[in-house]
Design a protein around this motif. Structure first.
Motif, short mmCIF file in Angstrom:
data_model
loop_
_atom_site.label_atom_id
_atom_site.label_comp_id
_atom_site.label_asym_id
_atom_site.label_seq_id
_atom_site.Cartn_x
_atom_site.Cartn_y
_atom_site.Cartn_z
N UNK A 248 9.68 22.39 35.36
CA UNK A 248 10.68 21.40 35.75
C UNK A 248 11.76 21.31 34.69
N UNK A 249 12.76 20.49 34.97
CA UNK A 249 13.88 20.38 34.05
C UNK A 249 13.54 19.56 32.81
N UNK A 250 12.62 18.60 32.95
CA UNK A 250 12.33 17.70 31.85
C UNK A 250 11.50 18.35 30.77
N UNK A 251 11.26 17.59 29.69
CA UNK A 251 10.39 18.04 28.62
C UNK A 251 11.01 19.17 27.81
N UNK A 252 10.15 20.07 27.38
CA UNK A 252 10.61 21.20 26.59
C UNK A 252 10.26 21.06 25.13
N UNK A 253 10.00 22.19 24.50
CA UNK A 253 9.63 22.20 23.10
C UNK A 253 10.74 21.65 22.21
N UNK A 392 9.98 8.33 25.54
CA UNK A 392 8.85 8.93 26.27
C UNK A 392 9.23 9.23 27.72
N UNK A 393 9.94 8.31 28.35
CA UNK A 393 10.32 8.48 29.75
C UNK A 393 11.32 9.61 29.93
N UNK A 394 12.29 9.69 29.03
CA UNK A 394 13.28 10.76 29.13
C UNK A 394 12.61 12.12 28.99
N UNK A 395 11.68 12.20 28.05
CA UNK A 395 11.01 13.49 27.85
C UNK A 395 10.16 13.87 29.07
N UNK A 396 9.46 12.90 29.66
CA UNK A 396 8.55 13.20 30.77
C UNK A 396 9.27 13.33 32.10
N UNK A 397 10.53 12.90 32.19
CA UNK A 397 11.27 12.94 33.45
C UNK A 397 11.53 14.38 33.88
N UNK A 399 13.26 15.49 36.43
CA UNK A 399 14.40 15.65 37.31
C UNK A 399 15.69 16.01 36.60
N UNK A 400 15.71 15.99 35.28
CA UNK A 400 16.92 16.33 34.52
C UNK A 400 16.52 16.79 33.13
#
Length: 544
Positions: A248-253, A392-397, A399-400
């Motif tokens: 997905x778009x969210x997360x990432x190292x 935490x929410x931005x990282x787990x989202x 959709x973007x």
């Protein structure tokens, strides 16, 4: 080992059925378990701090020890958070699909991260003096050499933290909190034993060796306890291989590294500014930050351990309005729980520092400085709860992309912290650093809120502001009651008198705060009463 199939065709392993969403009663019970274990760890941590203060006071040796611990154990804590943040969302998704945890669920770039991390650790072990010069620019001569030597001893804790955080993420995803929390007790107990019995005649370096040995023992206990869950298993012949879900778009190292490096850099900036001041500034700042991390941190870290999986699940759903509501719910719970603890810490800081550390080599000036630092960091903790919910929410989202928004928060937070500390540290010393950190955290929280509103769109600002205003009003009423108590009751400098007054202050603030919340009809108080009523009804039904 038999397998089954879910309604969407996903194969599951027996015994790994997707967990239900945790209800209010389960959340309260799990939070209580975590708080109980961390409360015991909190007691041992206080004992460690008391022993260190008694043995070494606010001295240059203790400054060196705390700086070495910050740049090794502090990095280890950051690594645990970083790996947990990277690993927890995909592991949660796998567990919710009914799959057994596997290495296949880890991000593909995890191996590269571990390899780069190993190189950094080796560089630190071979050139610890360079690390000491970077993180403690004010240390010179023997103090710098002592810091570098203890850094070299404790650096092997970093790879242990990586593997331990992987195990803890799997346990947390399956809502098994006791094992990962309990290993800290063993580590702390070993340090208490050495400080109480062998220092002196052993010196401060023995504390570094003990932390390394305790970390190894705690890791082995965690591995032995979690092995039944994470051990490799043979796949049944009729079961299809696990297929990793589409990325997905969210997360990432990179996003995880950015935000976790920011949080660690914030703490290191405080201590870097403290090394430039007089001797004992680092120790006073360490005692203040540690008291706040142990008391208010006990509440927030326990809530975060239990609620973070639920927050991630809320953010990962397709309904954006529900995702925003989940973030705001976490923010409200965090602020509501944190506020009375921070108020009690700010009012009771002189009593707490005097009772715990005001013995042996820890003199009146050190007590006053550490108390002021404690009050400043307690104020900062109020703003950390809503900001952590956002990051935490931005990282787990999913959709973007998360990297841009988290980079904005990290860069703005770092610039704000440097600017505030550059003004406050030269004028007010260690207390100025702590209160400057509080101001910078509040401003960064505002920046994070703006970023979150632009990302999730569905924030209900009016209801949120009314809720926060009600919480602030409850805190002001509790503060007034606490100030009145401190003025009416004479301050005795005897240990048991200070502890009794501190206990009375804490109890008064909690009772007045809860009563004010009930009178003002704060939603979180109503939810807490509803959960308590359900738990009582269940107990009565069982007895009947």
């Amino acid at each position: 080992m038999s397998g089954s199939t879910t309604s969407d065709g996903t194969a599951t392993v027996a015994g790994t059925a997707p967990p239900r969403a945790a209800g209010g009663g389960n959340l309260l019970r799990s939070t209580g378990i975590v708080m109980l274990v961390r409360g015991l760890d909190f007691g041992l941590s206080f004992l460690v701090s008391v022993l260190l203060a008694n043995r070494f006071g606010a001295s240059g040796q203790l400054d060196a020890f705390f700086l070495a611990r910050r740049t090794t154990v502090g990095f280890a804590d950051t690594i645990r958070k970083l790996v947990g943040q990277i690993v927890l969302p995909p592991v949660l998704a796998a567990v919710d699909r009914g799959e057994a945890p596997s290495l296949q669920h880890l991000p593909r770039r995890m191996g590269w991260f571990l390899a780069c991390f190993a190189l950094v650790m080796l560089a630190g072990m071979f050139a610890p003096t360079l690390w000491a010069q970077v993180f403690a620019p004010g240390f010179r001569g023997g103090q710098q050499a002592l810091t570098a030597g203890m850094m070299r001893i404790m650096l092997p804790l970093l790879p242990l933290a990586v593997v331990a955080s992987l195990l803890a993420a799997v346990l947390q995803a399956r809502r098994r909190y006791l094992l990962s929390e309990g290993t800290n007790l063993v580590q702390r107990a070993l340090l208490v034993l050495v400080l109480a019995l062998f220092v002196p005649p052993l010196g401060i370096v023995a504390g570094a060796w003990t932390m390394l040995a305790a970390g190894i023992v705690g890791f082995l206990i965690l591995l032995a306890g979690a092995w039944s869950i994470v051990r490799p298993t043979r796949r049944p012949a009729d079961r299809q291989p696990t297929v990793a879900p589409p990325e997905t778009k969210g997360g990432g190292m990179a996003a995880a590294i950015v935000i976790n490096v920011y949080f660690q850099a914030s703490a290191l900036l405080d201590f870097a500014f403290a090394t430039i001041g007089g001797e004992g500034n680092v120790a006073s700042l360490e005692y203040g930050s540690r008291l706040v991390s142990l008391v208010p941190g006990l509440v927030m870290s326990s809530l975060a351990t239990v609620l973070t999986p639920e927050l991630i699940r809320a953010v990962q759903q397709s309904d954006r309005a529900a995702a925003a509501a989940g973030i705001q719910r976490f923010q409200r719970i965090g602020v509501f729980a944190q506020m009375p603890v921070s108020v009690g810490m700010m009012l009771g800081a002189p009593l707490m520092v005097s009772a715990l550390f005001g013995h042996g080599a820890f003199g009146p000036q050190a007590i006053a400085t550490a108390a002021a630092c404690t009050a400043g960091y307690a104020a900062a903790a109020i703003f950390l709860a809503p900001m952590s919910a956002i990051t935490t929410s931005i990282y787990a989202d999913p959709h973007a992309p998360a990297l841009r928004d988290l980079t904005v928060i990290a860069v703005a937070g770092t610039v704000l912290r440097v600017a505030v500390l550059a003004v406050a540290a030269p004028i007010w010393g260690a207390p100025g650093i702590a209160w400057g950190a509080a101001i910078a955290t509040a401003l960064t929280c505002a920046v994070a809120q703006i970023v979150a509103v632009r990302r999730f769109h569905h924030f209900t600002h009016r209801a949120q502001l009314v809720d926060f205003a009600q919480t602030a009003a409850c805190a002001l009423i509790a503060t007034g009651a606490g100030v009145l108590l401190l003025r009416l009751v004479p301050h005795t400098h005897k240990l048991f008198g200070e502890l009794a007054l501190l206990a009375a202050l804490g109890a008064l603030i909690v009772v007045v705060y809860a009563a004010a919340a009930a009178l003002l009809r704060v939603p979180e108080m109503a939810a807490l009463r509803e959960v308590a009523a359900k738990l009582l009804a269940r107990r009565r039904a069982r007895r009947a």
